[in-house]
Scaffold this motif. Structure first.
Motif, mmCIF file in Angstrom:
data_model
loop_
_atom_site.group_PDB
_atom_site.id
_atom_site.type_symbol
_atom_site.label_atom_id
_atom_site.label_comp_id
_atom_site.label_asym_id
_atom_site.label_seq_id
_atom_site.Cartn_x
_atom_site.Cartn_y
_atom_site.Cartn_z
ATOM 1 N N LYS A 13 -81.044 4.088 -38.175
ATOM 2 C CA LYS A 13 -81.202 2.904 -37.326
ATOM 3 C C LYS A 13 -80.555 3.108 -35.967
ATOM 4 N N ALA A 14 -79.443 3.828 -35.927
ATOM 5 C CA ALA A 14 -78.743 4.036 -34.661
ATOM 6 C C ALA A 14 -79.597 4.835 -33.681
ATOM 7 N N ILE A 15 -80.294 5.837 -34.181
ATOM 8 C CA ILE A 15 -81.140 6.648 -33.299
ATOM 9 C C ILE A 15 -82.361 5.853 -32.851
ATOM 10 N N GLU A 16 -82.940 5.082 -33.753
ATOM 11 C CA GLU A 16 -84.075 4.232 -33.374
ATOM 12 C C GLU A 16 -83.640 3.222 -32.309
ATOM 13 N N ARG A 17 -82.469 2.656 -32.494
ATOM 14 C CA ARG A 17 -81.952 1.691 -31.523
ATOM 15 C C ARG A 17 -81.678 2.371 -30.190
ATOM 16 N N TRP A 18 -81.152 3.601 -30.223
ATOM 17 C CA TRP A 18 -80.887 4.353 -28.994
ATOM 18 C C TRP A 18 -82.174 4.530 -28.189
ATOM 19 N N TYR A 19 -83.240 4.936 -28.874
ATOM 20 C CA TYR A 19 -84.510 5.147 -28.183
ATOM 21 C C TYR A 19 -85.071 3.849 -27.615
#
Length: 104
Positions: A57-63
């Motif tokens: 989720k953190a990487i999806e949120r980053w993008y």
């Protein structure tokens, strides 16, 4: 002389910290390189997780929330938020090196 009239660095030379009011071209290039390295790390993590069939989720949120280096406006690349400043922005060259690395 002794006591309170003793010469000190601020009294002899004016400002003790002499910082330029803007970034030089090599400083800007190094900052862009640091931002590109952050993008590269996030991309590497994302591809590694996709290869294993996972996601974070953190990487999806980053993008979704963070722009890439080439999408950023110069104001965001070379300044940081500082509530104590007059216009709430402070040049990255006026902050300590350690603080800069913690924010990235």
């Amino acid at each position: 002389m002794l006591g309170m009239f003793r010469p000190s660095a601020p009294r002899l030379g004016g400002l003790l910290w002499k910082r330029p009011w803007r970034l030089s071209a090599p400083q800007k290039a190094r900052q862009r390189k640091r931002l590109k390295l952050v993008d590269k790390v996030v991309d590497t993590l994302s591809t590694a997780l996709k290869n294993q069939g996972m996601s974070a989720k953190a990487i999806e949120r980053w993008y979704s929330e963070m722009p890439r280096e080439e999408e950023m406006v110069p104001k965001d690349k070379y300044t940081i938020f500082d509530r104590k400043e007059k216009k709430y922005r402070k040049g990255i060259h006026s902050m300590l090196h350690q603080e800069r690395e913690e924010r990235l």
